[in-house]
Scaffold this motif. Structure first.
Motif, PDB file in Angstrom:
ATOM      1  N   LEU A 222       0.855  -1.191   0.000  1.00  0.00           N
ATOM      2  CA  LEU A 222       0.000   0.000   0.000  1.00  0.00           C
ATOM      3  C   LEU A 222       0.892   1.243   0.000  1.00  0.00           C
ATOM      4  N   PRO A 223       1.244   1.746  -1.176  1.00  0.00           N
ATOM      5  CA  PRO A 223       2.113   2.913  -1.216  1.00  0.00           C
ATOM      6  C   PRO A 223       1.445   4.149  -0.619  1.00  0.00           C
TER       7      PRO A 223
ATOM      8  N   GLY B 201     -24.251 -21.209  -6.950  1.00  0.00           N
ATOM      9  CA  GLY B 201     -22.832 -21.070  -7.251  1.00  0.00           C
ATOM     10  C   GLY B 201     -22.519 -19.736  -7.912  1.00  0.00           C
ATOM     11  N   THR B 202     -23.401 -19.285  -8.792  1.00  0.00           N
ATOM     12  CA  THR B 202     -23.217 -17.987  -9.442  1.00  0.00           C
ATOM     13  C   THR B 202     -23.329 -16.856  -8.424  1.00  0.00           C
ATOM     14  N   PHE B 203     -24.258 -16.966  -7.502  1.00  0.00           N
ATOM     15  CA  PHE B 203     -24.388 -15.962  -6.443  1.00  0.00           C
ATOM     16  C   PHE B 203     -23.123 -15.927  -5.581  1.00  0.00           C
ATOM     17  N   ALA B 204     -22.574 -17.108  -5.268  1.00  0.00           N
ATOM     18  CA  ALA B 204     -21.350 -17.166  -4.458  1.00  0.00           C
ATOM     19  C   ALA B 204     -20.186 -16.525  -5.204  1.00  0.00           C
ATOM     20  N   TRP B 205     -20.108 -16.753  -6.493  1.00  0.00           N
ATOM     21  CA  TRP B 205     -19.065 -16.162  -7.329  1.00  0.00           C
ATOM     22  C   TRP B 205     -19.213 -14.642  -7.336  1.00  0.00           C
ATOM     23  N   ALA B 206     -20.427 -14.173  -7.538  1.00  0.00           N
ATOM     24  CA  ALA B 206     -20.678 -12.729  -7.519  1.00  0.00           C
ATOM     25  C   ALA B 206     -20.341 -12.149  -6.142  1.00  0.00           C
ATOM     26  N   GLY B 207     -20.659 -12.892  -5.088  1.00  0.00           N
ATOM     27  CA  GLY B 207     -20.359 -12.427  -3.736  1.00  0.00           C
ATOM     28  C   GLY B 207     -18.872 -12.246  -3.506  1.00  0.00           C
ATOM     29  N   ALA B 208     -18.075 -13.182  -4.000  1.00  0.00           N
ATOM     30  CA  ALA B 208     -16.619 -13.063  -3.859  1.00  0.00           C
ATOM     31  C   ALA B 208     -16.120 -11.803  -4.562  1.00  0.00           C
ATOM     32  N   THR B 209     -16.674 -11.538  -5.734  1.00  0.00           N
ATOM     33  CA  THR B 209     -16.298 -10.332  -6.482  1.00  0.00           C
ATOM     34  C   THR B 209     -16.725  -9.080  -5.727  1.00  0.00           C
ATOM     35  N   GLN B 210     -17.926  -9.096  -5.152  1.00  0.00           N
ATOM     36  CA  GLN B 210     -18.406  -7.943  -4.384  1.00  0.00           C
ATOM     37  C   GLN B 210     -17.520  -7.669  -3.171  1.00  0.00           C
ATOM     38  N   ILE B 211     -17.071  -8.703  -2.505  1.00  0.00           N
ATOM     39  CA  ILE B 211     -16.206  -8.514  -1.334  1.00  0.00           C
ATOM     40  C   ILE B 211     -14.901  -7.852  -1.757  1.00  0.00           C
ATOM     41  N   ALA B 212     -14.301  -8.343  -2.838  1.00  0.00           N
ATOM     42  CA  ALA B 212     -13.041  -7.763  -3.315  1.00  0.00           C
ATOM     43  C   ALA B 212     -13.237  -6.326  -3.802  1.00  0.00           C
ATOM     44  N   TYR B 213     -14.257  -6.086  -4.592  1.00  0.00           N
ATOM     45  CA  TYR B 213     -14.556  -4.759  -5.137  1.00  0.00           C
ATOM     46  C   TYR B 213     -14.888  -3.775  -4.009  1.00  0.00           C
ATOM     47  N   GLY B 214     -15.698  -4.197  -3.062  1.00  0.00           N
ATOM     48  CA  GLY B 214     -16.061  -3.338  -1.934  1.00  0.00           C
ATOM     49  C   GLY B 214     -14.865  -3.002  -1.064  1.00  0.00           C
ATOM     50  N   THR B 215     -13.972  -3.962  -0.886  1.00  0.00           N
ATOM     51  CA  THR B 215     -12.758  -3.705  -0.110  1.00  0.00           C
ATOM     52  C   THR B 215     -11.893  -2.662  -0.805  1.00  0.00           C
ATOM     53  N   LEU B 216     -11.788  -2.749  -2.109  1.00  0.00           N
ATOM     54  CA  LEU B 216     -11.033  -1.753  -2.871  1.00  0.00           C
ATOM     55  C   LEU B 216     -11.693  -0.377  -2.770  1.00  0.00           C
ATOM     56  N   MET B 217     -13.019  -0.329  -2.849  1.00  0.00           N
ATOM     57  CA  MET B 217     -13.743   0.937  -2.682  1.00  0.00           C
ATOM     58  C   MET B 217     -13.450   1.543  -1.310  1.00  0.00           C
ATOM     59  N   LEU B 218     -13.459   0.713  -0.282  1.00  0.00           N
ATOM     60  CA  LEU B 218     -13.201   1.186   1.077  1.00  0.00           C
ATOM     61  C   LEU B 218     -11.776   1.712   1.208  1.00  0.00           C
TER      62      LEU B 218
ATOM     63  N   ARG C 259      -8.005   5.864   2.128  1.00  0.00           N
ATOM     64  CA  ARG C 259      -6.575   6.128   1.975  1.00  0.00           C
ATOM     65  C   ARG C 259      -6.188   6.784   0.649  1.00  0.00           C
ATOM     66  N   TYR C 260      -6.776   6.380  -0.445  1.00  0.00           N
ATOM     67  CA  TYR C 260      -6.398   6.879  -1.771  1.00  0.00           C
ATOM     68  C   TYR C 260      -7.502   7.766  -2.341  1.00  0.00           C
ATOM     69  N   ARG C 261      -7.791   8.823  -1.629  1.00  0.00           N
ATOM     70  CA  ARG C 261      -8.944   9.670  -1.934  1.00  0.00           C
ATOM     71  C   ARG C 261      -8.869  10.372  -3.284  1.00  0.00           C
ATOM     72  N   ALA C 262      -7.688  10.541  -3.827  1.00  0.00           N
ATOM     73  CA  ALA C 262      -7.585  11.155  -5.154  1.00  0.00           C
ATOM     74  C   ALA C 262      -8.288  10.296  -6.209  1.00  0.00           C
ATOM     75  N   LEU C 263      -8.510   9.020  -5.911  1.00  0.00           N
ATOM     76  CA  LEU C 263      -9.200   8.117  -6.838  1.00  0.00           C
ATOM     77  C   LEU C 263     -10.717   8.083  -6.625  1.00  0.00           C
ATOM     78  N   VAL C 264     -11.225   8.850  -5.685  1.00  0.00           N
ATOM     79  CA  VAL C 264     -12.665   8.858  -5.407  1.00  0.00           C
ATOM     80  C   VAL C 264     -13.481   9.198  -6.648  1.00  0.00           C
ATOM     81  N   PRO C 265     -13.163  10.269  -7.396  1.00  0.00           N
ATOM     82  CA  PRO C 265     -13.962  10.552  -8.596  1.00  0.00           C
ATOM     83  C   PRO C 265     -13.938   9.401  -9.611  1.00  0.00           C
ATOM     84  N   PHE C 266     -12.772   8.804  -9.805  1.00  0.00           N
ATOM     85  CA  PHE C 266     -12.653   7.679 -10.734  1.00  0.00           C
ATOM     86  C   PHE C 266     -13.554   6.531 -10.297  1.00  0.00           C
ATOM     87  N   PHE C 267     -13.606   6.247  -9.003  1.00  0.00           N
ATOM     88  CA  PHE C 267     -14.442   5.146  -8.527  1.00  0.00           C
ATOM     89  C   PHE C 267     -15.919   5.470  -8.686  1.00  0.00           C
ATOM     90  N   PHE C 268     -16.306   6.731  -8.514  1.00  0.00           N
ATOM     91  CA  PHE C 268     -17.704   7.080  -8.778  1.00  0.00           C
ATOM     92  C   PHE C 268     -18.039   6.877 -10.252  1.00  0.00           C
TER      93      PHE C 268
END
Length: 147
Positions: free
Chosen positions: A5-6, A61-78, A83-92
């Motif tokens: 995490l630079p 199984g598809t819901f579980a797959w989507a859930g794994a993606t949501q956890i990873a994507y949501g963690t990146l959003m958080l 921490r990396y607020r300059a990327l907030v507009p890009f994420f929106f």
């Protein structure tokens, strides 16, 4: 840890409430991700009201797959919100694109044919204008932001 995490170097100049809103969206992504990944039916039957009698294991199984993606994507959003607020507009912008595609598919291109829509289909419609407004305010420099 600095290699993983630079240090955030670029300052965030948009509205102060936008990173908080992104953090709330992140939590609103991570929690359903855990439901989809770990609830026995992934929420497909109990929440979305889908009939699991035909193809239930594939749907779950598809819901579980989507859930794994949501956890990873949501963690990146958080991480961006905290921490990396300059990327907030890009994420929106990314969220606006994602939600627009979800709405387009749910309501126009690939509706269920039964008239039934899961709760997320309605949440997406409500979120679209909010995310668009957040994108605007995250791009608009604050008067107190030093440039």
């Amino acid at each position: 840890m600095s290699a993983l995490l630079p240090s955030p170097a670029t300052p965030y100049l948009g509205h102060k409430a936008c990173p908080l809103f992104l953090a709330l969206l992140a939590i609103g992504t991570i929690v359903p991700g855990f439901i989809h990944a770990f609830l026995p039916d992934g929420g497909a039957g109990t929440i979305a009201g889908l009939d699991l009698s035909a193809g239930g294991p594939v749907i779950i199984g598809t819901f579980a797959w989507a859930g794994a993606t949501q956890i990873a994507y949501g963690t990146l959003m958080l991480l961006v919100a905290l921490r990396y607020r300059a990327l907030v507009p890009f994420f929106f912008l990314i969220i606006l694109m994602e939600r627009s595609l979800i709405a387009l598919n749910s309501w126009v291109l690939k509706p269920s044919g039964t008239g039934h829509h899961p709760p997320e289909a309605y949440a997406t419609l409500a979120l679209l204008p909010l995310v668009a407004a957040a994108l605007y305010f995250s791009l608009k420099p604050r008067p107190d932001a030093a440039s």
